[in-house]
Design a protein around this motif. Structure first.
Motif, PDB file in Angstrom:
ATOM      1  N   PHE A  41     -20.292 -53.436  10.593  1.00  9.37           N
ATOM      2  CA  PHE A  41     -21.240 -52.547   9.929  1.00  9.37           C
ATOM      3  C   PHE A  41     -22.030 -53.327   8.902  1.00  9.37           C
ATOM      4  O   PHE A  41     -21.569 -54.324   8.363  1.00  9.37           O
ATOM      5  N   TRP A  42     -23.264 -52.855   8.647  1.00  9.62           N
ATOM      6  CA  TRP A  42     -24.146 -53.513   7.699  1.00  9.62           C
ATOM      7  C   TRP A  42     -25.293 -52.575   7.348  1.00  9.62           C
ATOM      8  O   TRP A  42     -25.523 -51.580   8.015  1.00  9.62           O
ATOM      9  N   THR A  43     -25.984 -52.927   6.249  1.00  7.11           N
ATOM     10  CA  THR A  43     -27.197 -52.201   5.876  1.00  7.11           C
ATOM     11  C   THR A  43     -28.396 -53.101   6.133  1.00  7.11           C
ATOM     12  O   THR A  43     -28.264 -54.312   6.277  1.00  7.11           O
ATOM     13  N   SER A  48     -31.409 -49.250   2.814  1.00  5.37           N
ATOM     14  CA  SER A  48     -31.781 -47.857   3.063  1.00  5.37           C
ATOM     15  C   SER A  48     -31.385 -47.387   4.464  1.00  5.37           C
ATOM     16  O   SER A  48     -31.544 -46.217   4.778  1.00  5.37           O
ATOM     17  N   ILE A  49     -30.877 -48.294   5.312  1.00  3.10           N
ATOM     18  CA  ILE A  49     -30.474 -47.964   6.684  1.00  3.10           C
ATOM     19  C   ILE A  49     -29.052 -48.473   6.905  1.00  3.10           C
ATOM     20  O   ILE A  49     -28.753 -49.621   6.611  1.00  3.10           O
ATOM     21  N   MET A  50     -28.193 -47.618   7.449  1.00  8.06           N
ATOM     22  CA  MET A  50     -26.807 -47.990   7.773  1.00  8.06           C
ATOM     23  C   MET A  50     -26.702 -48.264   9.260  1.00  8.06           C
ATOM     24  O   MET A  50     -27.319 -47.562  10.063  1.00  8.06           O
ATOM     25  N   ASN A  51     -25.926 -49.286   9.654  1.00  4.85           N
ATOM     26  CA  ASN A  51     -25.678 -49.634  11.049  1.00  4.85           C
ATOM     27  C   ASN A  51     -24.186 -49.720  11.294  1.00  4.85           C
ATOM     28  O   ASN A  51     -23.449 -50.263  10.468  1.00  4.85           O
ATOM     29  N   ILE A  52     -23.737 -49.227  12.462  1.00  3.75           N
ATOM     30  CA  ILE A  52     -22.340 -49.363  12.875  1.00  3.75           C
ATOM     31  C   ILE A  52     -22.336 -49.790  14.347  1.00  3.75           C
ATOM     32  O   ILE A  52     -22.944 -49.138  15.190  1.00  3.75           O
ATOM     33  N   LYS A  53     -21.677 -50.925  14.619  1.00  4.54           N
ATOM     34  CA  LYS A  53     -21.586 -51.476  15.981  1.00  4.54           C
ATOM     35  C   LYS A  53     -20.140 -51.379  16.444  1.00  4.54           C
ATOM     36  O   LYS A  53     -19.231 -51.796  15.742  1.00  4.54           O
ATOM     37  N   ASP A  54     -19.955 -50.831  17.631  1.00  2.33           N
ATOM     38  CA  ASP A  54     -18.626 -50.734  18.234  1.00  2.33           C
ATOM     39  C   ASP A  54     -18.387 -52.019  19.014  1.00  2.33           C
ATOM     40  O   ASP A  54     -19.079 -52.305  19.982  1.00  2.33           O
ATOM     41  N   THR A  55     -17.387 -52.805  18.613  1.00  3.42           N
ATOM     42  CA  THR A  55     -17.080 -54.059  19.295  1.00  3.42           C
ATOM     43  C   THR A  55     -15.741 -53.992  20.020  1.00  3.42           C
ATOM     44  O   THR A  55     -15.327 -54.961  20.646  1.00  3.42           O
ATOM     45  N   GLY A  56     -15.048 -52.858  19.928  1.00  3.38           N
ATOM     46  CA  GLY A  56     -13.761 -52.679  20.606  1.00  3.38           C
ATOM     47  C   GLY A  56     -13.929 -51.860  21.867  1.00  3.38           C
ATOM     48  O   GLY A  56     -15.034 -51.537  22.289  1.00  3.38           O
ATOM     49  N   THR A  57     -12.802 -51.502  22.477  1.00  2.00           N
ATOM     50  CA  THR A  57     -12.876 -50.758  23.733  1.00  2.00           C
ATOM     51  C   THR A  57     -12.057 -49.480  23.725  1.00  2.00           C
ATOM     52  O   THR A  57     -12.115 -48.711  24.671  1.00  2.00           O
ATOM     53  N   GLY A  82     -19.349 -46.887  22.389  1.00  2.00           N
ATOM     54  CA  GLY A  82     -18.670 -48.108  22.809  1.00  2.00           C
ATOM     55  C   GLY A  82     -19.587 -49.309  22.783  1.00  2.00           C
ATOM     56  O   GLY A  82     -20.782 -49.214  22.488  1.00  2.00           O
ATOM     57  N   PRO A  83     -19.036 -50.485  23.114  1.00  2.00           N
ATOM     58  CA  PRO A  83     -19.810 -51.722  23.071  1.00  2.00           C
ATOM     59  C   PRO A  83     -20.999 -51.741  24.031  1.00  2.00           C
ATOM     60  O   PRO A  83     -21.955 -52.471  23.823  1.00  2.00           O
ATOM     61  N   ASP A  84     -20.935 -50.941  25.091  1.00  2.00           N
ATOM     62  CA  ASP A  84     -22.035 -50.897  26.046  1.00  2.00           C
ATOM     63  C   ASP A  84     -22.965 -49.710  25.810  1.00  2.00           C
ATOM     64  O   ASP A  84     -23.798 -49.390  26.648  1.00  2.00           O
ATOM     65  N   GLY A  85     -22.814 -49.082  24.658  1.00  2.00           N
ATOM     66  CA  GLY A  85     -23.647 -47.924  24.319  1.00  2.00           C
ATOM     67  C   GLY A  85     -25.083 -48.315  24.043  1.00  2.00           C
ATOM     68  O   GLY A  85     -25.475 -49.479  24.182  1.00  2.00           O
ATOM     69  N   PRO A  86     -25.885 -47.348  23.643  1.00  2.00           N
ATOM     70  CA  PRO A  86     -27.301 -47.603  23.412  1.00  2.00           C
ATOM     71  C   PRO A  86     -27.532 -48.622  22.297  1.00  2.00           C
ATOM     72  O   PRO A  86     -26.653 -48.896  21.497  1.00  2.00           O
ATOM     73  N   SER A  87     -28.732 -49.162  22.272  1.00  2.00           N
ATOM     74  CA  SER A  87     -29.118 -50.145  21.262  1.00  2.00           C
ATOM     75  C   SER A  87     -29.818 -49.475  20.098  1.00  2.00           C
ATOM     76  O   SER A  87     -30.451 -48.430  20.251  1.00  2.00           O
ATOM     77  N   ASP A  88     -29.740 -50.105  18.918  1.00  2.00           N
ATOM     78  CA  ASP A  88     -30.474 -49.606  17.752  1.00  2.00           C
ATOM     79  C   ASP A  88     -31.924 -50.075  17.826  1.00  2.00           C
ATOM     80  O   ASP A  88     -32.350 -50.678  18.811  1.00  2.00           O
ATOM     81  N   ASN A  89     -32.701 -49.808  16.790  1.00  2.00           N
ATOM     82  CA  ASN A  89     -34.128 -50.153  16.786  1.00  2.00           C
ATOM     83  C   ASN A  89     -34.381 -51.656  16.831  1.00  2.00           C
ATOM     84  O   ASN A  89     -35.479 -52.088  17.157  1.00  2.00           O
ATOM     85  N   ASP A  90     -33.364 -52.470  16.481  1.00  2.00           N
ATOM     86  CA  ASP A  90     -33.513 -53.923  16.501  1.00  2.00           C
ATOM     87  C   ASP A  90     -33.007 -54.538  17.798  1.00  2.00           C
ATOM     88  O   ASP A  90     -32.984 -55.751  17.946  1.00  2.00           O
ATOM     89  N   GLY A  91     -32.532 -53.717  18.740  1.00  2.00           N
ATOM     90  CA  GLY A  91     -32.056 -54.213  20.019  1.00  2.00           C
ATOM     91  C   GLY A  91     -30.591 -54.606  20.037  1.00  2.00           C
ATOM     92  O   GLY A  91     -30.139 -55.238  20.993  1.00  2.00           O
ATOM     93  N   ASN A  92     -29.820 -54.247  19.016  1.00  2.00           N
ATOM     94  CA  ASN A  92     -28.390 -54.543  18.977  1.00  2.00           C
ATOM     95  C   ASN A  92     -27.651 -53.552  19.867  1.00  2.00           C
ATOM     96  O   ASN A  92     -27.530 -52.385  19.525  1.00  2.00           O
ATOM     97  N   LYS A  93     -27.148 -54.013  21.006  1.00  2.00           N
ATOM     98  CA  LYS A  93     -26.462 -53.142  21.967  1.00  2.00           C
ATOM     99  C   LYS A  93     -25.177 -52.589  21.358  1.00  2.00           C
ATOM    100  O   LYS A  93     -24.476 -53.268  20.623  1.00  2.00           O
ATOM    101  N   GLY A  94     -24.877 -51.325  21.651  1.00  2.00           N
ATOM    102  CA  GLY A  94     -23.661 -50.692  21.153  1.00  2.00           C
ATOM    103  C   GLY A  94     -23.700 -50.368  19.672  1.00  2.00           C
ATOM    104  O   GLY A  94     -22.665 -50.247  19.032  1.00  2.00           O
ATOM    105  N   THR A  95     -24.891 -50.204  19.138  1.00  2.00           N
ATOM    106  CA  THR A  95     -25.068 -49.993  17.697  1.00  2.00           C
ATOM    107  C   THR A  95     -25.793 -48.684  17.425  1.00  2.00           C
ATOM    108  O   THR A  95     -26.773 -48.361  18.083  1.00  2.00           O
TER     109      THR A  95
END
Length: 126
Positions: A41-43, A48-57, A82-95
């Protein structure tokens, strides 16, 4: 001549006081922080924006955080894709990414485990 110097010193003192109490034009981001191969996770956007990436299964993950505008309310940003979920606005898959709002001043990551206690990172702030 002395009155002119006194005025300049007075104006300089007022300007220095105003600059010293001003909010900085940038804020240090929180993270990225990870937990046991399960999440990151990161801002961004000056916190002003929170991000959460799933890296487990195995488990859903979420970011718990507080914003300046509602400092007494804990907010949750879930990632159930999950890790193969949709991408955020920056293209980070699973975020998953929150909308832009007031500054985030404190955040942690959580792994949600059904019928067991959740796992949490420490609370982070900058």
């Amino acid at each position: 001549m002395n009155v002119r110097i006194a005025r300049r010193l007075g104006v300089g003192a007022v300007a220095a006081l105003a600059l010293s109490t001003a909010t900085p034009a940038f804020a240090y981001e929180i993270g990225p922080h990870s937990y046991g191969g399960e999440l990151r996770f990161w801002t961004e956007g000056s916190r002003s924006i929170m991000n959460i990436k799933d890296t487990g299964t195995s488990h859903w993950v979420k970011a718990e955080y507080y914003r300046v505008a509602h400092s007494g309310t804990k907010l949750n940003l879930w990632n159930k894709g999950g890790p193969d979920g949709p991408s955020d606005n920056d293209g980070n898959k699973g975020t998953v990414e929150s909308s832009r709002a007031s500054e985030i001043f404190k955040a942690r990551g959580t792994v949600s485990r059904n019928n067991l206690p959740d796992w949490h990172t420490n609370w982070y702030s900058n």
